[in-house]
Design an enzyme around this catalytic site. Structure first.
Site, PDB file in Angstrom:
ATOM      1  N   LYS A 186       0.869  -1.170   0.000  1.00  0.00           N
ATOM      2  CA  LYS A 186       0.000   0.000   0.000  1.00  0.00           C
ATOM      3  C   LYS A 186       0.910   1.227   0.000  1.00  0.00           C
ATOM      4  CE  LYS A 186      -1.439   2.672   2.903  1.00  0.00           C
ATOM      5  NZ  LYS A 186      -1.362   3.927   2.026  1.00  0.00           N
ATOM      6  N   GLU A 261      10.674   1.425   9.822  1.00  0.00           N
ATOM      7  CA  GLU A 261      11.578   2.528   9.504  1.00  0.00           C
ATOM      8  C   GLU A 261      10.799   3.803   9.783  1.00  0.00           C
ATOM      9  OE1 GLU A 261      15.147   0.575   8.025  1.00  0.00           O
ATOM     10  OE2 GLU A 261      14.646   2.603   8.680  1.00  0.00           O
ATOM     11  N   CYS A 295      13.860  11.538   6.133  1.00  0.00           N
ATOM     12  CA  CYS A 295      13.925  11.055   7.515  1.00  0.00           C
ATOM     13  C   CYS A 295      15.305  11.232   8.113  1.00  0.00           C
ATOM     14  CB  CYS A 295      13.563   9.576   7.551  1.00  0.00           C
ATOM     15  SG  CYS A 295      14.665   8.592   6.513  1.00  0.00           S
ATOM     16  N   GLU A 392      10.329  16.543  14.637  1.00  0.00           N
ATOM     17  CA  GLU A 392      10.838  16.417  13.266  1.00  0.00           C
ATOM     18  C   GLU A 392      10.137  17.487  12.421  1.00  0.00           C
ATOM     19  OE1 GLU A 392       9.467  12.897  11.156  1.00  0.00           O
ATOM     20  OE2 GLU A 392      11.526  12.568  10.464  1.00  0.00           O
TER      21      GLU A 392
HETATM   22  N1  LIG Z   1      13.139   5.673   8.676  1.00  0.00           N
HETATM   23  C1  LIG Z   1      12.972   5.744   7.372  1.00  0.00           C
HETATM   24  O1  LIG Z   1      13.625   5.048   6.566  1.00  0.00           O
HETATM   25  C2  LIG Z   1      11.958   6.705   6.814  1.00  0.00           C
HETATM   26  C3  LIG Z   1      11.957   6.918   5.428  1.00  0.00           C
HETATM   27  C4  LIG Z   1      11.018   7.829   4.909  1.00  0.00           C
HETATM   28  C5  LIG Z   1      10.123   8.478   5.748  1.00  0.00           C
HETATM   29  N2  LIG Z   1      10.156   8.217   7.090  1.00  0.00           N
HETATM   30  C6  LIG Z   1       9.252   8.910   7.993  1.00  0.00           C
HETATM   31  O2  LIG Z   1       7.936   8.950   7.422  1.00  0.00           O
HETATM   32  C7  LIG Z   1       7.274  10.161   7.816  1.00  0.00           C
HETATM   33  C8  LIG Z   1       6.765  10.890   6.591  1.00  0.00           C
HETATM   34  O3  LIG Z   1       6.016  10.013   5.789  1.00  0.00           O
HETATM   35  P1  LIG Z   1       4.395  10.005   5.824  1.00  0.00           P
HETATM   36  O4  LIG Z   1       3.877  11.372   6.096  1.00  0.00           O
HETATM   37  O5  LIG Z   1       3.934   9.282   4.616  1.00  0.00           O
HETATM   38  O6  LIG Z   1       4.144   9.072   7.104  1.00  0.00           O
HETATM   39  P2  LIG Z   1       2.748   8.460   7.600  1.00  0.00           P
HETATM   40  O7  LIG Z   1       3.087   7.611   8.741  1.00  0.00           O
HETATM   41  O8  LIG Z   1       1.738   9.534   7.741  1.00  0.00           O
HETATM   42  O9  LIG Z   1       2.266   7.543   6.373  1.00  0.00           O
HETATM   43  C9  LIG Z   1       3.076   6.492   5.933  1.00  0.00           C
HETATM   44  C10 LIG Z   1       2.191   5.436   5.275  1.00  0.00           C
HETATM   45  O10 LIG Z   1       1.333   4.897   6.260  1.00  0.00           O
HETATM   46  C11 LIG Z   1      -0.007   4.916   5.791  1.00  0.00           C
HETATM   47  N3  LIG Z   1      -0.894   4.970   6.939  1.00  0.00           N
HETATM   48  C12 LIG Z   1      -1.284   6.051   7.642  1.00  0.00           C
HETATM   49  N4  LIG Z   1      -2.094   5.684   8.655  1.00  0.00           N
HETATM   50  C13 LIG Z   1      -2.234   4.337   8.589  1.00  0.00           C
HETATM   51  C14 LIG Z   1      -2.936   3.346   9.337  1.00  0.00           C
HETATM   52  N5  LIG Z   1      -3.674   3.682  10.389  1.00  0.00           N
HETATM   53  N6  LIG Z   1      -2.828   2.036   8.961  1.00  0.00           N
HETATM   54  C15 LIG Z   1      -2.072   1.690   7.897  1.00  0.00           C
HETATM   55  N7  LIG Z   1      -1.376   2.585   7.147  1.00  0.00           N
HETATM   56  C16 LIG Z   1      -1.464   3.881   7.496  1.00  0.00           C
HETATM   57  C17 LIG Z   1      -0.058   6.111   4.869  1.00  0.00           C
HETATM   58  O11 LIG Z   1      -1.153   6.012   3.987  1.00  0.00           O
HETATM   59  C18 LIG Z   1       1.279   5.978   4.166  1.00  0.00           C
HETATM   60  O12 LIG Z   1       1.188   5.040   3.115  1.00  0.00           O
HETATM   61  C19 LIG Z   1       8.315  10.982   8.562  1.00  0.00           C
HETATM   62  O13 LIG Z   1       8.172  10.824   9.952  1.00  0.00           O
HETATM   63  C20 LIG Z   1       9.635  10.362   8.122  1.00  0.00           C
HETATM   64  O14 LIG Z   1      10.671  10.541   9.075  1.00  0.00           O
HETATM   65  C21 LIG Z   1      11.067   7.355   7.643  1.00  0.00           C
HETATM   66  O1  LIG Z   2      13.453   9.746   4.049  1.00  0.00           O
HETATM   67  C1  LIG Z   2      14.041   8.730   4.277  1.00  0.00           C
HETATM   68  C2  LIG Z   2      14.919   8.075   3.272  1.00  0.00           C
HETATM   69  O2  LIG Z   2      15.330   6.825   3.787  1.00  0.00           O
HETATM   70  C3  LIG Z   2      16.043   8.984   2.949  1.00  0.00           C
HETATM   71  S1  LIG Z   2      17.271   8.273   1.958  1.00  0.00           S
HETATM   72  O3  LIG Z   2      16.805   8.380   0.569  1.00  0.00           O
HETATM   73  O4  LIG Z   2      17.445   6.858   2.329  1.00  0.00           O
HETATM   74  O5  LIG Z   2      18.472   9.058   2.218  1.00  0.00           O
END
Ligand SMILES: NC(=O)c1ccc[n+]([C@@H]2O[C@H](COP(=O)([O-])OP(=O)(O)OC[C@H]3O[C@@H](n4cnc5c(N)ncnc54)[C@H](O)[C@@H]3O)[C@@H](O)[C@H]2O)c1
Ligand SMILES: O=C[C@H](O)CS(=O)(=O)O
Length: 489
Positions: A186, A261, A295, A392
């Site tokens: 998803k 993640e 992130c 963040e």
């Molecule tokens: N650690 C990593 O590798 C990494 C990488 C990229 C982004 N992020 C983090 O992701 C966040 C930004 O991304 P975002 O705004 O899409 O995050 P989000 O958690 O709002 O959404 C992520 C995914 O989860 C889904 N989702 C939301 N609520 C849900 C539920 N109740 N059940 C199932 N799925 C659900 C969303 O539709 C989306 O596909 C930031 O906090 C960023 O730090 C972390």
């Molecule tokens: O936003 C999170 C991603 O993991 C960043 S990166 O593309 O891996 O640097």
């Protein structure tokens, strides 16, 4: 329930955009749609089906069925298909990058970089598939022969964010396929088209129909099916810590395996023996990539007092050269934020800091290009207790804190529930080792602001997640160990 069709590519120029979900090897929709917009212009650029639990269940069943053949294939046969996916992605890099920029907003050059990074996971795990070695263990008794097999964990449910619409998917899909697993994905409803394009490429490369599925629709409803369906053996999630916590709670009922993640709040420390120009270059790269929406972006800066004013001056000069614009326009450095909510959070952090004594050196306002654009901003005289240090930001905002003793910087860096990435610049080897061992983080950039590669383990500690993606460790996330104890006469 839905209409299956073989041809649903839409749009001129983007010969990879699809507006239907990929389930059991068919492109399907159900007559209910969700619109997707371009964050730079607000224009609607397409629509995706709003599917729910019945279609998700169908996808899980198809994946479990297809996995029986896929897991039985030799690793090198799986590897050939993974390498083919990588090649097709590289061949279509321009179209994929244009689509990614259209739905996510990042500058085209960054989008091309993400497509290459995303493809690299198929190259890497195509090779790692062939090295998923088991073990033969010297028996503990004369008549025992002990073995360890590595077998695929099963059907994986993957949920991914909007900020890296390609790489966050392939960082899961490549190792899962390499291990012999099936997957139902998803993607974020904000950036679904890149995911659907990858599904089309995987299908073309020869991934068995039904093995990899992409469903779009109500996140909570699809997620509930993922959590409650016994055929799903693992949840692989990338996104916010808040949602990760919900999924972890939901996975408990049937003890599903988890890869999480999650969020970050990266400290960026500049010690007084650092190469200041290199530190500013690394700060810009880490902070303003994807308009600060990664992130691993530096979220808070700790600058030693002896070089604080010089760093502020150099950083301000570098930030002033960043050009805000539509990601599709050449020369753009900073594209739009994903939505107005993201802009409001940046403004809230600036207003809170300024209200508590911080000074705006540069920026601090929205940008004239549109409601989702924000000027790259630099704050000085930031102090503990300001929201921008605890949360963040996920935007183009750099808050600079002054510190005196090394130990103070490390203590402030660790004063967070997050622990994904951290950065520091220094030249003294003893100082480097003290900081590298003392900072609580899964990843540390030392004298560099760019750390991401498919060959190294990516992941966090504390509330930044569980598990690692990329590297040889990334394959283990999709494998189970089976211990065989053979009694011989
Ligand atoms: N650690 C990593 O590798 C990494 C990488 C990229 C982004 N992020 C983090 O992701 C966040 C930004 O991304 P975002 O705004 O899409 O995050 P989000 O958690 O709002 O959404 C992520 C995914 O989860 C889904 N989702 C939301 N609520 C849900 C539920 N109740 N059940 C199932 N799925 C659900 C969303 O539709 C989306 O596909 C930031 O906090 C960023 O730090 C972390
Ligand atoms: O936003 C999170 C991603 O993991 C960043 S990166 O593309 O891996 O640097």
């Amino acid at each position: 329930m839905w209409a299956a069709s073989q041809k649903n590519v839409v749009g001129k120029g983007n010969d990879v955009k699809r507006e239907q979900c990929f389930i059991a090897g068919n492109w399907v929709s159900n007559g209910e749609w969700v619109s997707v917009d371009n964050p730079a212009t607000g224009a609607i650029i397409g629509r995706i089906p709003s599917l729910g639990r019945p279609e998700t269940r169908k996808a899980i069943e198809a994946s479990a069925q297809a996995m029986q053949d896929w897991a039985a294939r030799p690793a090198n046969a799986r590897a050939v298909i993974l390498q083919r996916i990588a090649s097709l992605m590289e061949q279509r890099s321009d179209a994929l990058a244009a689509l990614l920029t259209e739905e996510q907003g990042k500058p085209l050059a960054e989008a091309r970089g993400e497509i290459a990074y995303a493809a690299s996971f198929f190259q890497w795990f195509g090779e790692e598939a062939k090295r998923a070695y088991g073990e033969v263990i010297p028996g503990h008794m004369a008549d025992k022969r002990l073995f360890v097999l590595k077998q695929p964990v099963g059907v994986v449910a993957a949920i991914t964010p909007w900020n890296f619409p390609a790489a966050m998917i392939t960082r899961k899909l490549a190792p899962a396929l390499a291990a012999g697993c099936g997957m139902v994905l998803k993607p974020s409803e904000l950036t679904p088209f890149t995911a659907l394009a990858i599904a089309g490429i995987a299908d073309e490369a020869g991934v068995p129909k039904g093995l990899f599925n992409v469903v779009t629709g109500d996140a909570a409803e699809i997620g509930a099916e993922f959590l409650e369906n016994p055929a799903v053996r693992k949840i692989s999630f990338t996104g916010s810590t808040a949602v990760g916590r919900l999924l972890m709670q939901g996975a408990a009922s049937s003890i599903k395996k988890l890869s999480l993640e999650l969020g970050g709040n990266a400290p960026f420390i500049v010690f007084d023996d650092a190469d200041l120009d290199a530190a500013v270059e690394g700060a810009i790269q880490s902070k303003y990539r994807n308009a600060g929406q990664t992130c691993v972006c530096a979220n808070r800066f700790y600058i030693q007092s002896g070089i604080y004013d010089a760093f502020v001056e150099k950083m301000a000069a570098a930030v002033s050269r960043l050009r805000v614009g539509n990601g599709a326009d050449p020369g753009t450095d900073i594209g739009p934020l994903i939505d107005e909510r993201a802009v409001a959070k940046v403004k809230r952090h600036i207003d809170d800091a300024a209200g508590k004594g911080a000074r705006i050196v540069l920026g601090g306002t929205g940008a004239p290009q549109g409601p989702r654009f924000f000027t790259p901003t630099l704050l000085r005289d930031v102090k503990p207790g300001m929201d921008v240090l605890r949360e963040e930001t996920f935007g183009p905002l750099a808050p600079l804190v002054k510190f005196d003793a090394d130990a103070d910087a490390i203590a402030m860096a660790n004063d967070s529930e997050f622990g994904l990435a951290a950065y520091f610049y220094a030249r003294d080897i003893n100082r480097i080792w003290r900081a590298a061992e003392g900072i609580e983080s899964g990843i540390i950039g030392i004298n560099t602001g760019l750390i991401s590669t498919e060959v190294a383990p990516f992941g966090g500690v504390k509330q930044s997640g569980i598990g690692r993606e990329g590297s040889r460790h990334g394959l283990d996330e999709y494998l189970e160990l089976k211990y065989l104890c053979l009694s011989v006469a």
